[in-house]
Design an enzyme around this catalytic site. Sequence first.
Site, PDB file in Angstrom:
ATOM      1  N   CYS A   1      15.277  24.261  46.120  1.00  0.00           N
ATOM      2  CA  CYS A   1      15.129  25.714  46.034  1.00  0.00           C
ATOM      3  C   CYS A   1      14.332  26.161  44.805  1.00  0.00           C
ATOM      4  CB  CYS A   1      16.515  26.352  46.098  1.00  0.00           C
ATOM      5  SG  CYS A   1      16.478  28.029  46.703  1.00  0.00           S
TER       6      CYS A   1
ATOM      7  N   HIS B   1      20.923  23.570  49.700  1.00  0.00           N
ATOM      8  CA  HIS B   1      22.008  23.391  48.726  1.00  0.00           C
ATOM      9  C   HIS B   1      23.203  22.813  49.491  1.00  0.00           C
ATOM     10  CE1 HIS B   1      20.182  25.879  45.547  1.00  0.00           C
ATOM     11  NE2 HIS B   1      19.843  26.737  46.480  1.00  0.00           N
TER      12      HIS B   1
HETATM   13  N1  GLN Z   1      15.383  32.489  42.825  1.00  0.00           N
HETATM   14  C1  GLN Z   1      14.808  31.760  43.957  1.00  0.00           C
HETATM   15  C2  GLN Z   1      14.898  32.560  45.265  1.00  0.00           C
HETATM   16  O1  GLN Z   1      15.662  33.505  45.329  1.00  0.00           O
HETATM   17  C3  GLN Z   1      15.523  30.434  44.132  1.00  0.00           C
HETATM   18  C4  GLN Z   1      16.993  30.598  44.526  1.00  0.00           C
HETATM   19  C5  GLN Z   1      17.763  29.284  44.551  1.00  0.00           C
HETATM   20  O2  GLN Z   1      17.466  28.364  43.815  1.00  0.00           O
HETATM   21  N2  GLN Z   1      18.834  29.226  45.388  1.00  0.00           N
HETATM   22  O3  GLN Z   1      14.222  32.202  46.238  1.00  0.00           O
END
Ligand code: GLN
Length: 254
Positions: free
Chosen positions: A104, A205
């Site tokens: 992510c 995740h």
């Molecule tokens: N801030 C980034 C987004 O909102 C990554 C989010 C994350 O790592 N879950 O896409």
Amino acid sequence: MGAAILGNMRFTVGWLYPDLMNIYGDRGNILTLLKRAEWHGLEPNLVELGRGPAPSEMDDVDIFFFGGGQDREQALIYDDLREFKHEPLRRVVEQNGAQVLAVCGGYQLLGHYYQTADGQKFDGIGMIDVTTQAGKKRFIGDVVVRTEIDGLSPTSLVGFENHSGRTFLGPQAKPLGKVMVGHGNNGSDGTEGLVQGNITGTYLHGSLLPKNPHLADYLIGRALTRRGGGALSHLDDSAELAAHGWILQRAQRR
Ligand code: GLN
């Protein structure tokens, strides 16, 4: 290569920004890599790579993990990533053959840039051919992916996504797989994640590796090839794959 041949060979995991890029259980990937390395007869070792000049231990890393982070955390680290980590990371990955698993927020910053919904643009380090633009709606929920990585069995990956970023792959990048449930890279082209050289990127995740032991061993095995390593010994993954199957069924019922 069986456990006997590995004979306590040191296996080093490099954790990028553990204090800031570590959300939605991503620490579980570190625990899985270290424990599975031990089960495979390796000597697990963790190097934490926070902000500041890169330590010399970075050269010994077999696999880097770069976890997720909210826009706020990404803003706090992307300058450091470019100033202190980019050059050694590129060298160890491209010359020494170390692997990278990026999830992510970490995945986004390895690309060319990540632009947030309020217009902030975080320049990435361009190690992977992707660009990311945040959308208004967050993508949140279970994800099931059919992998396109040869030889990975089962061919499914399961996880959980929570991101505003829409990531689009350039010509040098291949998808990690096809989205069967959820949104994946951008909710529009049916792709999830990326494989490019020694880098695996994903929005999964969960954390990812505890419920996808086949992907964990794929990454460990690839990291060992730089030392002449081969196939890893078989582990009893019945519990992990039962959890994998449970998520698969739950996601497909939705
Ligand atoms: N801030 C980034 C987004 O909102 C990554 C989010 C994350 O790592 N879950 O896409």
